[in-house]
Design an enzyme around this catalytic site. Structure first.
Site, PDB file in Angstrom:
ATOM      1  N   ARG A   1       6.786  -6.825 -17.539  1.00 14.31           N
ATOM      2  CA  ARG A   1       7.056  -7.290 -16.180  1.00 14.31           C
ATOM      3  C   ARG A   1       6.244  -8.539 -15.815  1.00 14.31           C
ATOM      4  O   ARG A   1       5.048  -8.598 -16.054  1.00 14.31           O
ATOM      5  CB  ARG A   1       6.721  -6.141 -15.215  1.00 14.31           C
ATOM      6  CG  ARG A   1       6.963  -6.480 -13.765  1.00 14.31           C
ATOM      7  CD  ARG A   1       7.082  -5.226 -12.962  1.00 14.31           C
ATOM      8  NE  ARG A   1       5.801  -4.764 -12.460  1.00 14.31           N
ATOM      9  CZ  ARG A   1       5.677  -3.805 -11.540  1.00 14.31           C
ATOM     10  NH1 ARG A   1       6.749  -3.210 -11.047  1.00 14.31           N
ATOM     11  NH2 ARG A   1       4.497  -3.425 -11.128  1.00 14.31           N
TER      12      ARG A   1
ATOM     13  N   LYS B   1      10.905  -0.428  -6.563  1.00 11.66           N
ATOM     14  CA  LYS B   1      10.652  -0.321  -5.121  1.00 11.66           C
ATOM     15  C   LYS B   1      10.487  -1.689  -4.462  1.00 11.66           C
ATOM     16  O   LYS B   1      11.065  -1.945  -3.412  1.00 11.66           O
ATOM     17  CB  LYS B   1       9.382   0.519  -4.847  1.00 11.66           C
ATOM     18  CG  LYS B   1       9.492   1.969  -5.295  1.00 11.66           C
ATOM     19  CD  LYS B   1       8.327   2.803  -4.771  1.00 11.66           C
ATOM     20  CE  LYS B   1       6.986   2.363  -5.301  1.00 11.66           C
ATOM     21  NZ  LYS B   1       6.804   2.562  -6.763  1.00 11.66           N
TER      22      LYS B   1
ATOM     23  N   ARG C   1       0.678  -8.883 -13.998  1.00 16.62           N
ATOM     24  CA  ARG C   1      -0.331  -8.163 -13.228  1.00 16.62           C
ATOM     25  C   ARG C   1      -1.315  -7.505 -14.178  1.00 16.62           C
ATOM     26  O   ARG C   1      -0.917  -6.956 -15.193  1.00 16.62           O
ATOM     27  CB  ARG C   1       0.360  -7.094 -12.372  1.00 16.62           C
ATOM     28  CG  ARG C   1       0.654  -7.564 -10.968  1.00 16.62           C
ATOM     29  CD  ARG C   1       1.523  -6.596 -10.231  1.00 16.62           C
ATOM     30  NE  ARG C   1       0.986  -5.229 -10.180  1.00 16.62           N
ATOM     31  CZ  ARG C   1       1.541  -4.267  -9.473  1.00 16.62           C
ATOM     32  NH1 ARG C   1       2.611  -4.513  -8.751  1.00 16.62           N
ATOM     33  NH2 ARG C   1       1.029  -3.065  -9.460  1.00 16.62           N
TER      34      ARG C   1
ATOM     35  N   ARG D   1       1.410   8.322  -1.401  1.00 18.74           N
ATOM     36  CA  ARG D   1       1.343   8.570  -2.833  1.00 18.74           C
ATOM     37  C   ARG D   1       0.642   9.880  -3.151  1.00 18.74           C
ATOM     38  O   ARG D   1       0.509  10.237  -4.322  1.00 18.74           O
ATOM     39  CB  ARG D   1       0.563   7.438  -3.475  1.00 18.74           C
ATOM     40  CG  ARG D   1       1.493   6.350  -4.044  1.00 18.74           C
ATOM     41  CD  ARG D   1       0.676   5.632  -4.991  1.00 18.74           C
ATOM     42  NE  ARG D   1       1.028   4.722  -5.966  1.00 18.74           N
ATOM     43  CZ  ARG D   1       1.306   3.439  -5.820  1.00 18.74           C
ATOM     44  NH1 ARG D   1       1.484   2.916  -4.653  1.00 18.74           N
ATOM     45  NH2 ARG D   1       1.444   2.672  -6.870  1.00 18.74           N
TER      46      ARG D   1
ATOM     47  N   ARG E   1      -1.261   4.759 -14.761  1.00 14.89           N
ATOM     48  CA  ARG E   1      -0.531   4.730 -13.483  1.00 14.89           C
ATOM     49  C   ARG E   1       0.602   5.747 -13.494  1.00 14.89           C
ATOM     50  O   ARG E   1       0.863   6.412 -12.488  1.00 14.89           O
ATOM     51  CB  ARG E   1       0.006   3.323 -13.220  1.00 14.89           C
ATOM     52  CG  ARG E   1      -1.113   2.336 -12.880  1.00 14.89           C
ATOM     53  CD  ARG E   1      -0.640   0.908 -12.968  1.00 14.89           C
ATOM     54  NE  ARG E   1       0.357   0.596 -11.959  1.00 14.89           N
ATOM     55  CZ  ARG E   1       1.237  -0.390 -12.075  1.00 14.89           C
ATOM     56  NH1 ARG E   1       1.270  -1.133 -13.157  1.00 14.89           N
ATOM     57  NH2 ARG E   1       2.096  -0.606 -11.104  1.00 14.89           N
TER      58      ARG E   1
HETATM   59  P1  AMP Z   1       1.574  -0.667  -6.481  1.00 14.85           P
HETATM   60  O1  AMP Z   1       1.783  -2.135  -6.435  1.00 14.85           O
HETATM   61  O2  AMP Z   1       2.204   0.050  -5.337  1.00 14.85           O
HETATM   62  O3  AMP Z   1       1.935  -0.063  -7.813  1.00 14.85           O
HETATM   63  O4  AMP Z   1      -0.010  -0.432  -6.296  1.00 14.85           O
HETATM   64  C1  AMP Z   1      -0.952  -0.973  -7.206  1.00 14.85           C
HETATM   65  C2  AMP Z   1      -2.234  -0.141  -7.188  1.00 14.85           C
HETATM   66  O5  AMP Z   1      -2.782  -0.128  -5.855  1.00 14.85           O
HETATM   67  C3  AMP Z   1      -2.052   1.329  -7.529  1.00 14.85           C
HETATM   68  O6  AMP Z   1      -2.068   1.557  -8.938  1.00 14.85           O
HETATM   69  C4  AMP Z   1      -3.246   1.959  -6.830  1.00 14.85           C
HETATM   70  O7  AMP Z   1      -4.450   1.723  -7.531  1.00 14.85           O
HETATM   71  C5  AMP Z   1      -3.307   1.158  -5.532  1.00 14.85           C
HETATM   72  N1  AMP Z   1      -2.466   1.771  -4.470  1.00 14.85           N
HETATM   73  C6  AMP Z   1      -1.370   1.219  -3.868  1.00 14.85           C
HETATM   74  N2  AMP Z   1      -0.858   2.036  -2.932  1.00 14.85           N
HETATM   75  C7  AMP Z   1      -1.651   3.143  -2.932  1.00 14.85           C
HETATM   76  C8  AMP Z   1      -1.644   4.373  -2.210  1.00 14.85           C
HETATM   77  N3  AMP Z   1      -0.711   4.630  -1.293  1.00 14.85           N
HETATM   78  N4  AMP Z   1      -2.624   5.276  -2.489  1.00 14.85           N
HETATM   79  C9  AMP Z   1      -3.578   5.042  -3.400  1.00 14.85           C
HETATM   80  N5  AMP Z   1      -3.624   3.917  -4.131  1.00 14.85           N
HETATM   81  C10 AMP Z   1      -2.690   2.970  -3.913  1.00 14.85           C
END
Ligand code: AMP
Length: 209
Positions: free
Chosen positions: A129, A16, A155, A91, A166
């Site tokens: 990654r 993404k 990360r 999400r 996740r």
């Molecule tokens: P991402 O980089 O989008 O994978 O987000 C990293 C982490 O941020 C996720 O594993 C969640 O803990 C939190 N997070 C990001 N976007 C959301 C969302 N829309 N709803 C809830 N948690 C989020």
């Protein structure tokens, strides 16, 4: 001018972030990445960051009310008035419904580009990654970012145990949104396997179609 709102949907590791950069450059709309917003808040030690960090460290979703508030505030800004690209949001079904409400009030609706990648491939990608701390581009090897020269980092939440959590959160809480958008005729599936350029050609076909 018509507004252009797009959700880039898919599991963690589906690509993404990478495709989001191309879409926003192509369409000239801002990218709203809730993950990037939260990571910046954690780095800054803000109230939002302090609330979100324990959930992120465990690979769990941050509660809906916190995230919905963040997005609500962001899309009120002037640069979002002609549309935006949502990356990592919504999400959960509650977030999807809240976004429909927010955009619906402004007479806007959204199309969803679903990047589809099998789970074994997601695990493989996430576990190896490397991320640029400045622009968030991702790479499959350590080194420096080809765009801004920063040293790449892993990360915290790309560690194997957290990756599992996740992906579980994705399956249980996020995947049902596909059906939600399919029923509304707004879901466009894109095969997320292949090179960045190959996937981008498929994505571009959808946004230009
Ligand atoms: P991402 O980089 O989008 O994978 O987000 C990293 C982490 O941020 C996720 O594993 C969640 O803990 C939190 N997070 C990001 N976007 C959301 C969302 N829309 N709803 C809830 N948690 C989020």
């Amino acid at each position: 001018m018509a507004t252009r709102d797009i959700i880039l949907f898919g599991a963690p590791g589906a690509g993404k972030g990478t495709q989001a950069k191309r879409i926003v450059a192509h369409l000239g709309i801002p990218q709203i990445s809730t993950g990037d917003i939260l990571r910046a808040a954690v780095r800054a030690g803000s109230a939002l960051g302090l609330k979100a960090k324990p959930f992120m460290d465990l690979g769990r979703l941050v509660p809906d009310d916190i995230i919905i508030g963040v997005v609500e505030e962001r899309i009120r800004e002037p640069d979002c008035q002609l549309g935006c690209l949502f990356d990592g949001f919504p999400r959960t079904l509650a977030q999807g419904e809240a976004l429909d409400d927010m955009l619906g009030r402004a007479g806007r609706n959204v199309i969803v580009i679903g990047l589809e990648v099998a789970e074994e491939e997601l695990t493989r990608r996430l576990s190896g990654r490397w991320t640029c701390p400045q622009c968030q581009r991702t790479y499959s090897d350590p080194g420096t970012c080809t765009v801004d020269g920063a040293r790449l980092e892993q990360r915290e939440d790309d560690k194997p145990e957290t990756v599992k959590k996740r992906l579980q959160a994705y399956r249980e809480q996020t995947a049902p949104l596909k059906d939600f958008y399919q029923k509304r005729g707004r879901y466009r599936a894109v095969d997320g396997l292949g090179s960045e350029d190959e996937v981008w050609r498929r994505v571009r076909k959808v946004i230009e179609g």
